[in-house]
Design an enzyme around this catalytic site. Structure first.
Site, PDB file in Angstrom:
ATOM      1  N   THR A  53      -8.353 -11.454 -27.575  1.00 29.66           N
ATOM      2  CA  THR A  53      -8.909 -11.166 -28.902  1.00 29.66           C
ATOM      3  C   THR A  53      -8.580 -12.251 -29.909  1.00 29.66           C
ATOM      4  O   THR A  53      -9.387 -12.563 -30.788  1.00 29.66           O
ATOM      5  CB  THR A  53      -8.376  -9.811 -29.415  1.00 29.66           C
ATOM      6  OG1 THR A  53      -8.740  -8.788 -28.483  1.00 29.66           O
ATOM      7  CG2 THR A  53      -8.962  -9.463 -30.778  1.00 29.66           C
ATOM      8  N   TYR A  66     -16.626  -7.299 -30.772  1.00 32.33           N
ATOM      9  CA  TYR A  66     -16.347  -8.732 -30.678  1.00 32.33           C
ATOM     10  C   TYR A  66     -16.361  -9.157 -29.222  1.00 32.33           C
ATOM     11  O   TYR A  66     -16.296  -8.328 -28.305  1.00 32.33           O
ATOM     12  CB  TYR A  66     -14.991  -9.079 -31.317  1.00 32.33           C
ATOM     13  CG  TYR A  66     -13.795  -8.508 -30.588  1.00 32.33           C
ATOM     14  CD1 TYR A  66     -13.155  -9.231 -29.596  1.00 32.33           C
ATOM     15  CD2 TYR A  66     -13.308  -7.237 -30.897  1.00 32.33           C
ATOM     16  CE1 TYR A  66     -12.062  -8.701 -28.917  1.00 32.33           C
ATOM     17  CE2 TYR A  66     -12.226  -6.700 -30.226  1.00 32.33           C
ATOM     18  CZ  TYR A  66     -11.610  -7.433 -29.234  1.00 32.33           C
ATOM     19  OH  TYR A  66     -10.544  -6.912 -28.555  1.00 32.33           O
ATOM     20  N   THR A 132      -4.255  -8.593 -25.775  1.00 35.87           N
ATOM     21  CA  THR A 132      -3.217  -7.557 -25.881  1.00 35.87           C
ATOM     22  C   THR A 132      -3.278  -6.515 -24.770  1.00 35.87           C
ATOM     23  O   THR A 132      -2.271  -5.873 -24.480  1.00 35.87           O
ATOM     24  CB  THR A 132      -3.308  -6.845 -27.241  1.00 35.87           C
ATOM     25  OG1 THR A 132      -4.613  -6.288 -27.399  1.00 35.87           O
ATOM     26  CG2 THR A 132      -3.016  -7.808 -28.382  1.00 35.87           C
ATOM     27  N   ASP A 133      -4.441  -6.325 -24.122  1.00 35.91           N
ATOM     28  CA  ASP A 133      -4.577  -5.244 -23.142  1.00 35.91           C
ATOM     29  C   ASP A 133      -3.597  -5.371 -21.986  1.00 35.91           C
ATOM     30  O   ASP A 133      -3.048  -4.364 -21.514  1.00 35.91           O
ATOM     31  CB  ASP A 133      -6.003  -5.193 -22.594  1.00 35.91           C
ATOM     32  CG  ASP A 133      -6.992  -4.575 -23.566  1.00 35.91           C
ATOM     33  OD1 ASP A 133      -6.555  -4.112 -24.637  1.00 35.91           O
ATOM     34  OD2 ASP A 133      -8.205  -4.560 -23.271  1.00 35.91           O
ATOM     35  N   LYS A 205       1.864  -1.701 -25.139  1.00 36.42           N
ATOM     36  CA  LYS A 205       0.784  -1.459 -26.094  1.00 36.42           C
ATOM     37  C   LYS A 205       0.622   0.043 -26.253  1.00 36.42           C
ATOM     38  O   LYS A 205       0.359   0.756 -25.287  1.00 36.42           O
ATOM     39  CB  LYS A 205      -0.517  -2.104 -25.618  1.00 36.42           C
ATOM     40  CG  LYS A 205      -1.651  -2.001 -26.638  1.00 36.42           C
ATOM     41  CD  LYS A 205      -2.877  -2.790 -26.212  1.00 36.42           C
ATOM     42  CE  LYS A 205      -3.957  -2.725 -27.298  1.00 36.42           C
ATOM     43  NZ  LYS A 205      -5.152  -3.526 -26.958  1.00 36.42           N
ATOM     44  N   GLU A 322      13.673  17.083 -10.584  1.00 28.33           N
ATOM     45  CA  GLU A 322      12.857  18.106  -9.915  1.00 28.33           C
ATOM     46  C   GLU A 322      12.395  17.637  -8.543  1.00 28.33           C
ATOM     47  O   GLU A 322      11.938  18.431  -7.726  1.00 28.33           O
ATOM     48  CB  GLU A 322      11.645  18.470 -10.777  1.00 28.33           C
ATOM     49  CG  GLU A 322      12.009  19.209 -12.060  1.00 28.33           C
ATOM     50  CD  GLU A 322      10.781  19.732 -12.778  1.00 28.33           C
ATOM     51  OE1 GLU A 322      10.097  20.613 -12.217  1.00 28.33           O
ATOM     52  OE2 GLU A 322      10.510  19.255 -13.904  1.00 28.33           O
TER      53      GLU A 322
END
Length: 367
Positions: A53, A66, A132-133, A205, A322
């Site tokens: 980005t 974008y 950023t992903d 993120k 558990e």
């Protein structure tokens, strides 16, 4: 006829003018020399651009639409006022993609370029521009294979370069500022966005669109940065460093997402597809249904390593709560989310680690 006195006066004036000009020239040369000297003493930062980005441009398909990877790294640097006063910058374009297309082959390129730059003394620090992903995954991979104490910083943006109030220039400036700061040495790979310094292990993120999307829910931030200062609030500490597979191949590890009414189909399919490892994005503390647990038992008998992580956004995945991890030979991911647990397991398998007890110890290292 001009008098001798007038000629004398003119000579005096010309001499003064010439002297002033000489002084000005000397001062200019000295100032220029000082500037060059100051620039030469600045840290050398190699910028490796991968897209994302931060290098995107607005697309009219929606109000926030974008296209990522439309601007080069060199153009990004040119749009950051004052960054040249922080460091001597060299920019290389490794890729120019949206980070959802990030892959292990680019990870290997980045790792080898960083290693070469440090080994050949080409740079004092590295800054990587990234979408950023998948930024946390790239950062975590590099943190596990780069053993140098010199800073490696990832940065990006939540708004494209052509957006109103684009955050990329400020993030880029602060990333270079952290990279150039001696305090950053020994902290491993770091992520810097929106005035916060985060560790590669801790950062994730956490929001789809907010500027402050990155948080470290289990470990907290490593420090803070603004145009005036860099402040680290955690101390540097040793990290485990794994060998980078020479054949550029990582073991096949699948992530299986747990949910209500879960069966074992995805687990069985992963085993049939040849997965060497499975990471469970479990419910709560890494839990699965009894049916899925039976599938996990079959996977373990087939020699597949199984790691229990959690789909919850924060908290540790603990052993033997558990699920009887000792009985089934399972690994608890501790603080690592599923995507980071997958990367660590891939690297461990590539490094010949196959015993559950050894893998569990590696997951706990760094806490």
């Amino acid at each position: 006829m001009v008098s001798v006195r007038v000629l004398s006066l003119l000579g005096t004036i010309l001499s003064a003018v010439n002297m002033q000009s000489a002084f000005a020239h000397t001062a200019g040369v000295e100032a220029s020399t000082a500037t060059v000297h100051k620039q030469a003493t600045l840290p050398r930062v190699l910028v490796l651009a991968t897209g994302g980005t931060i290098s995107g441009k607005i697309n009219t398909r929606s109000a926030i639409g974008y296209d990522a990877g439309a601007v080069t790294g060199q153009q990004l640097i040119a749009g950051v006022p004052g960054v040249e006063k922080l460091a001597q910058l060299q920019v290389e374009q490794v890729s120019n993609i949206a980070s959802q297309n990030m892959n292990s082959q680019i990870w290997f390129k980045l790792a080898e370029r960083i290693r070469k730059a440090f080994a050949n003394n080409e740079a004092d620090a590295i800054v990587i521009t990234h979408g950023t992903d998948t930024m946390e995954e790239t950062a975590f991979f590099l943190d596990n294979v780069i053993g140098d104490s010199r800073p490696v910083i990832l940065t990006g943006a939540m708004r494209p370069s052509t957006a109103i109030s684009a955050d990329g220039p400020a993030n880029m400036y602060e990333a270079v500022k952290v990279a150039a700061d001696p305090q950053a040495h020994g902290h491993g790979v770091l992520v810097v966005l929106n005035d916060v310094i985060q560790s590669a292990r801790g950062v994730s993120k956490m929001h789809t669109t907010e500027l402050q999307t990155f948080h470290s829910p289990n470990l907290g931030p490593t420090g803070y940065v603004d145009p005036a200062s860099v402040r680290f609030i955690t101390a540097a500490k040793p990290r485990q460093i794994l060998a980078l597979p020479a054949d550029h191949t990582l073991a096949q590890v699948q992530i299986v997402y747990a949910h209500a009414d879960m069966d074992a189909q995805q687990i069985d399919d992963a085993v049939k597809d040849g997965a060497r490892g499975i990471v469970i994005a479990g419910m709560g503390d890494g839990n699965v249904s009894d049916t899925a647990l039976a599938g996990i038992e079959r996977a373990r008998k087939a020699g597949v390593i199984v790691v229990r992580s959690t789909r919850v956004g924060s908290g540790m995945t603990n052993r033997n709560v558990e699920v009887d991890d000792d009985r089934y030979g399972l690994i608890a991911s501790m603080d690592l989310n599923p995507q980071k647990a997958r990367i660590l397991l891939q690297l461990l398998l590539a490094n010949g680690k196959t015993k559950p007890e050894d893998i569990q110890l590696a997951f706990q290292t760094g806490l």
